[in-house]
Design a protein around this motif. Structure first.
Motif, PDB file in Angstrom:
ATOM      1  N   VAL A 149       0.866  -1.176   0.000  1.00 60.68           N
ATOM      2  CA  VAL A 149       0.000   0.000   0.000  1.00 60.68           C
ATOM      3  C   VAL A 149       0.903   1.226   0.000  1.00 60.68           C
ATOM      4  CG1 VAL A 149      -1.756   1.275   1.286  1.00 60.68           C
ATOM      5  CG2 VAL A 149      -1.834  -1.229   1.210  1.00 60.68           C
ATOM      6  N   LYS A 150       0.702   2.115  -0.970  1.00 60.32           N
ATOM      7  CA  LYS A 150       1.648   3.218  -1.159  1.00 60.32           C
ATOM      8  C   LYS A 150       1.408   4.400  -0.228  1.00 60.32           C
ATOM      9  CE  LYS A 150       2.905   2.294  -5.998  1.00 60.32           C
ATOM     10  NZ  LYS A 150       2.288   0.956  -6.066  1.00 60.32           N
ATOM     11  N   ASP A 151       0.175   4.623   0.192  1.00 57.48           N
ATOM     12  CA  ASP A 151      -0.102   5.825   0.973  1.00 57.48           C
ATOM     13  C   ASP A 151      -0.649   5.470   2.349  1.00 57.48           C
ATOM     14  OD1 ASP A 151      -0.113   8.525   1.443  1.00 57.48           O
ATOM     15  OD2 ASP A 151      -1.636   9.027  -0.042  1.00 57.48           O
ATOM     16  N   ILE A 152      -0.873   6.500   3.131  1.00 55.32           N
ATOM     17  CA  ILE A 152      -1.384   6.348   4.497  1.00 55.32           C
ATOM     18  C   ILE A 152      -2.822   5.821   4.461  1.00 55.32           C
ATOM     19  CG2 ILE A 152      -1.818   7.565   6.663  1.00 55.32           C
ATOM     20  CD1 ILE A 152       0.044   9.825   5.455  1.00 55.32           C
ATOM     21  N   LEU A 153      -3.138   4.917   5.373  1.00 58.20           N
ATOM     22  CA  LEU A 153      -4.513   4.439   5.558  1.00 58.20           C
ATOM     23  C   LEU A 153      -5.109   5.145   6.777  1.00 58.20           C
ATOM     24  CD1 LEU A 153      -4.062   0.584   5.050  1.00 58.20           C
ATOM     25  CD2 LEU A 153      -5.105   2.181   3.450  1.00 58.20           C
ATOM     26  N   GLU A 154      -6.235   5.818   6.585  1.00 55.21           N
ATOM     27  CA  GLU A 154      -6.953   6.467   7.674  1.00 55.21           C
ATOM     28  C   GLU A 154      -8.282   5.728   7.839  1.00 55.21           C
ATOM     29  OE1 GLU A 154      -7.184  10.407   6.193  1.00 55.21           O
ATOM     30  OE2 GLU A 154      -5.035  10.785   6.421  1.00 55.21           O
ATOM     31  N   ILE A 155      -8.456   5.062   8.976  1.00 54.88           N
ATOM     32  CA  ILE A 155      -9.568   4.137   9.165  1.00 54.88           C
ATOM     33  C   ILE A 155     -10.418   4.599  10.351  1.00 54.88           C
ATOM     34  CG2 ILE A 155     -10.183   1.719   9.580  1.00 54.88           C
ATOM     35  CD1 ILE A 155      -7.280   1.079   8.521  1.00 54.88           C
ATOM     36  N   VAL A 156     -11.711   4.738  10.100  1.00 48.97           N
ATOM     37  CA  VAL A 156     -12.636   5.237  11.123  1.00 48.97           C
ATOM     38  C   VAL A 156     -13.330   4.068  11.805  1.00 48.97           C
ATOM     39  CG1 VAL A 156     -14.645   6.700  11.571  1.00 48.97           C
ATOM     40  CG2 VAL A 156     -13.013   7.331   9.770  1.00 48.97           C
ATOM     41  N   GLY A 157     -13.267   4.056  13.145  1.00 52.39           N
ATOM     42  CA  GLY A 157     -13.986   3.068  13.935  1.00 52.39           C
ATOM     43  C   GLY A 157     -15.197   3.690  14.596  1.00 52.39           C
ATOM     44  N   LYS A 158     -15.836   2.938  15.480  1.00 56.89           N
ATOM     45  CA  LYS A 158     -17.029   3.451  16.158  1.00 56.89           C
ATOM     46  C   LYS A 158     -16.687   4.631  17.059  1.00 56.89           C
ATOM     47  CE  LYS A 158     -19.397  -1.026  16.123  1.00 56.89           C
ATOM     48  NZ  LYS A 158     -19.910  -2.148  16.957  1.00 56.89           N
ATOM     49  N   ASN A 159     -15.653   4.468  17.846  1.00 55.04           N
ATOM     50  CA  ASN A 159     -15.177   5.546  18.720  1.00 55.04           C
ATOM     51  C   ASN A 159     -13.651   5.636  18.640  1.00 55.04           C
ATOM     52  OD1 ASN A 159     -17.667   6.519  20.348  1.00 55.04           O
ATOM     53  ND2 ASN A 159     -17.780   4.282  20.476  1.00 55.04           N
ATOM     54  N   SER A 160     -13.154   5.457  17.425  1.00 58.15           N
ATOM     55  CA  SER A 160     -11.705   5.435  17.240  1.00 58.15           C
ATOM     56  C   SER A 160     -11.334   5.869  15.834  1.00 58.15           C
ATOM     57  CB  SER A 160     -11.151   4.035  17.519  1.00 58.15           C
ATOM     58  OG  SER A 160     -11.709   3.086  16.613  1.00 58.15           O
ATOM     59  N   PHE A 161     -10.086   6.278  15.685  1.00 58.89           N
ATOM     60  CA  PHE A 161      -9.532   6.656  14.386  1.00 58.89           C
ATOM     61  C   PHE A 161      -8.122   6.082  14.312  1.00 58.89           C
ATOM     62  CE2 PHE A 161      -7.510   9.508  11.302  1.00 58.89           C
ATOM     63  CZ  PHE A 161      -8.485   9.603  10.310  1.00 58.89           C
ATOM     64  N   HIS A 162      -7.812   5.416  13.213  1.00 59.15           N
ATOM     65  CA  HIS A 162      -6.565   4.660  13.110  1.00 59.15           C
ATOM     66  C   HIS A 162      -5.740   5.154  11.927  1.00 59.15           C
ATOM     67  CE1 HIS A 162      -8.256   1.558  15.875  1.00 59.15           C
ATOM     68  NE2 HIS A 162      -9.375   2.057  15.376  1.00 59.15           N
ATOM     69  N   ILE A 163      -4.491   5.494  12.196  1.00 61.02           N
ATOM     70  CA  ILE A 163      -3.553   5.950  11.159  1.00 61.02           C
ATOM     71  C   ILE A 163      -2.547   4.823  10.949  1.00 61.02           C
ATOM     72  CG2 ILE A 163      -1.895   7.719  10.479  1.00 61.02           C
ATOM     73  CD1 ILE A 163      -3.360   9.533  12.612  1.00 61.02           C
ATOM     74  N   VAL A 164      -2.648   4.174   9.806  1.00 59.69           N
ATOM     75  CA  VAL A 164      -1.865   2.973   9.511  1.00 59.69           C
ATOM     76  C   VAL A 164      -1.004   3.239   8.274  1.00 59.69           C
ATOM     77  CG1 VAL A 164      -2.024   0.509   8.934  1.00 59.69           C
ATOM     78  CG2 VAL A 164      -3.686   1.527  10.513  1.00 59.69           C
ATOM     79  N   ASN A 165       0.152   2.605   8.233  1.00 61.45           N
ATOM     80  CA  ASN A 165       1.061   2.738   7.084  1.00 61.45           C
ATOM     81  C   ASN A 165       1.652   4.143   6.999  1.00 61.45           C
ATOM     82  OD1 ASN A 165       2.171   1.076   4.950  1.00 61.45           O
ATOM     83  ND2 ASN A 165       1.153   2.387   3.473  1.00 61.45           N
ATOM     84  N   TYR A 166       1.905   4.738   8.148  1.00 60.41           N
ATOM     85  CA  TYR A 166       2.474   6.093   8.198  1.00 60.41           C
ATOM     86  C   TYR A 166       4.000   5.987   8.111  1.00 60.41           C
ATOM     87  CZ  TYR A 166       2.997  11.002   9.513  1.00 60.41           C
ATOM     88  OH  TYR A 166       3.306  12.354   9.526  1.00 60.41           O
ATOM     89  N   ASN A 167       4.485   5.848   6.886  1.00 63.74           N
ATOM     90  CA  ASN A 167       5.916   5.677   6.637  1.00 63.74           C
ATOM     91  C   ASN A 167       6.521   6.961   6.079  1.00 63.74           C
ATOM     92  OD1 ASN A 167       6.150   2.904   7.476  1.00 63.74           O
ATOM     93  ND2 ASN A 167       5.019   2.329   5.628  1.00 63.74           N
ATOM     94  N   SER A 168       7.767   6.883   5.658  1.00 63.59           N
ATOM     95  CA  SER A 168       8.487   8.045   5.137  1.00 63.59           C
ATOM     96  C   SER A 168       7.701   8.713   4.008  1.00 63.59           C
ATOM     97  CB  SER A 168       9.854   7.600   4.617  1.00 63.59           C
ATOM     98  OG  SER A 168      10.583   8.693   4.112  1.00 63.59           O
ATOM     99  N   PRO A 169       7.622  10.056   4.015  1.00 59.94           N
ATOM    100  CA  PRO A 169       8.312  11.029   4.882  1.00 59.94           C
ATOM    101  C   PRO A 169       7.471  11.444   6.091  1.00 59.94           C
ATOM    102  CG  PRO A 169       7.326  12.186   3.051  1.00 59.94           C
ATOM    103  CD  PRO A 169       6.961  10.729   2.883  1.00 59.94           C
ATOM    104  N   GLY A 170       7.071  10.467   6.887  1.00 60.46           N
ATOM    105  CA  GLY A 170       6.167  10.708   7.999  1.00 60.46           C
ATOM    106  C   GLY A 170       6.680  11.691   9.024  1.00 60.46           C
ATOM    107  N   ALA A 171       7.940  11.545   9.444  1.00 65.76           N
ATOM    108  CA  ALA A 171       8.483  12.459  10.447  1.00 65.76           C
ATOM    109  C   ALA A 171       8.543  13.882   9.902  1.00 65.76           C
ATOM    110  CB  ALA A 171       9.871  11.994  10.890  1.00 65.76           C
ATOM    111  N   THR A 172       8.919  14.013   8.635  1.00 67.29           N
ATOM    112  CA  THR A 172       8.964  15.342   8.019  1.00 67.29           C
ATOM    113  C   THR A 172       7.612  16.029   8.108  1.00 67.29           C
ATOM    114  OG1 THR A 172      10.713  14.768   6.440  1.00 67.29           O
ATOM    115  CG2 THR A 172       9.266  16.586   5.839  1.00 67.29           C
TER     116      THR A 172
END
Length: 431
Positions: A369-392
């Motif tokens: 998966v090339k880009d960030i995955l932003e996944i919405v839960g019932k009472n949650s939010f998940h940021i997955v695959n946050y790779n380079s240039p993530g710190a930047t």
């Protein structure tokens, strides 16, 4: 049982940045949950420390990442100057070895303009112009970006932690998440059997983020792999053979692994690397397996999920075998660097550098998966695959996430802004 308005899982640069914005914009009870004894113990400190310009990011496919990186350059510079933190403008040259790779650099030059990099900060150089810039650098051509900076993201995260804590965020250290339930509210159970609840949970736990999402019955169609990247440190005498960061056009562009590069660190050292060593956990910085029970579980996952499809890809297997060879041989790694810096020799590199883990997510088709995955839960939010240039991109991207949560109604509270060295509204307008 402790109760919070917002619980953030992950005390890396992203989780700490999100906590900073929440504590600056609201009077909420916010906590950051971190399994180590301090922030930035993993990827946030175990990276190259480069503030990347987004010349290599496709503006149509990775728009948010490219905008975040562009905006955050100035945000980090403001922060560094206010806090007297490392900020060395060394620049980056991405080099091409032949005409085919040169075409990639021409594409990057177009992307750089679309991504907003000023014309006077980027230039495509031929081999002679490269030699004038760096006499020991030999390549067909190179894309030179003067705005790239070397810094220390671990230091940045620790300073941001202080600011967030000053505004009221509670940091809970040595808390390893065992289970999560987000049905009526977010209930988090730790390995010591203690628990806490929150009205809302944000999961940005890096290499563990997919596992946390799956505990909330989300993202089950995805799998991940962990790859350790290893570096070698040049001796001081030869550290300035080249005074600019050097990256190379990837031989395997369909996979998110950079070919060897020459990195000028903020502490004055120079490193070459990385390789890509498959490991069992996002904390396996030495060896290959980590804890045996975790390793066995990961192997079962690999042979029963999306990774099995990836392992039938001949190009991936070719890349993996070549990278693995360089992981066990300093000489092999140096020989690859000699392709663009011929003067380097194995004896110039006397010790290992910092090892870091990258955790790419694998799609059901067996593709990275090339880009960030932003996944919405019932009472949650998940940021997955946050790779380079993530710190930047962390300060701008974290503001974007807070705005996203506002728009979705998860942060329906009156705002009570506190003094900040960054302007939230100005950042959001740039998206």
């Amino acid at each position: 049982m402790n109760k919070y308005d917002v619980a953030i899982i992950g005390g890396g640069i992203l989780g700490t940045s999100i906590s900073y914005w929440l504590s600056t914009l609201y009077d909420l009870k916010v906590c950051v949950i971190e399994k180590e004894d301090d922030v930035a113990k993993h990827t946030s400190s175990r990276n190259t420390g480069v503030v990347h310009s987004p010349f290599y990011l496709d503006p149509s496919k990775r728009k948010i990442s490219s905008v975040s990186s562009l905006i955050s350059h100035d945000l980090w510079e403001i922060f560094a100057k206010k806090k007297s933190l490392p900020w060395f403008e060394v620049g980056t040259i991405e080099v091409a070895s032949d005409e085919h790779q040169h075409k990639t650099l021409e594409k990057y030059l177009k992307w750089s303009k679309q991504n907003g990099i000023p014309d006077d900060q980027i230039a495509l150089l031929d081999s002679n112009e490269l030699l004038k810039k760096e006499p020991n650098l030999h390549a067909y051509s190179g894309l030179y970006c003067s705005r790239d900076v070397s810094t220390d993201y671990g230091v940045f995260t620790r300073e941001l932690h202080k600011e967030s804590e000053k505004h009221g965020t509670e940091f809970l250290f040595n808390k390893d998440v065992l289970d999560v339930n987000d049905d009526s509210e977010a209930e988090i159970t730790f390995s010591d059997n203690s628990t806490l609840t929150a009205k809302f949970m944000i999961n940005c736990s890096g290499g563990n983020s997919l596992d946390i999402a799956k505990k909330c019955n989300l993202a089950k169609q995805y799998d991940d792999l962990h790859f350790r990247g290893e570096y070698w440190v040049s001796d001081k005498i030869h550290a300035d053979l080249v005074k600019t960061n050097i990256y190379t056009v990837a031989r395997f562009p369909e996979f998110p692994f950079l070919d060897p590069h020459w990195i000028k660190r903020a502490d004055g050292t120079t490193e070459i690397g990385p390789n890509a060593v498959p490991v069992a956990t996002p904390e396996t910085y030495e060896g290959y397996t980590g804890e045996l029970n975790v390793a066995v579980a990961k192997i079962r996952e690999i042979f029963g999920g999306n990774v099995r499809r990836l392992l039938t890809n001949r190009s991936f297997l070719s890349m993996l075998s070549k990278e693995f060879l360089s992981s066990i041989s300093k000489t092999k790694m140096v020989h690859r660097v000699q392709q663009f810096i011929p003067k380097v020799q194995p004896e110039y590199f006397t010790r290992h550098g910092t090892a870091g883990i990258r955790t790419p997510v694998i799609s059901p088709k067996g593709e990275f998966v090339k880009d960030i995955l932003e996944i919405v839960g019932k009472n949650s939010f998940h940021i997955v695959n946050y790779n380079s240039p993530g710190a930047t991109g962390a300060p701008a991207y974290s503001a974007f996430i807070v705005k996203t949560l506002q728009d979705k109604g998860f942060l329906d509270y009156p705002q009570k802004p506190k003094e900040s060295f960054w302007d939230f509204d100005e950042i959001i307008d740039l998206f």
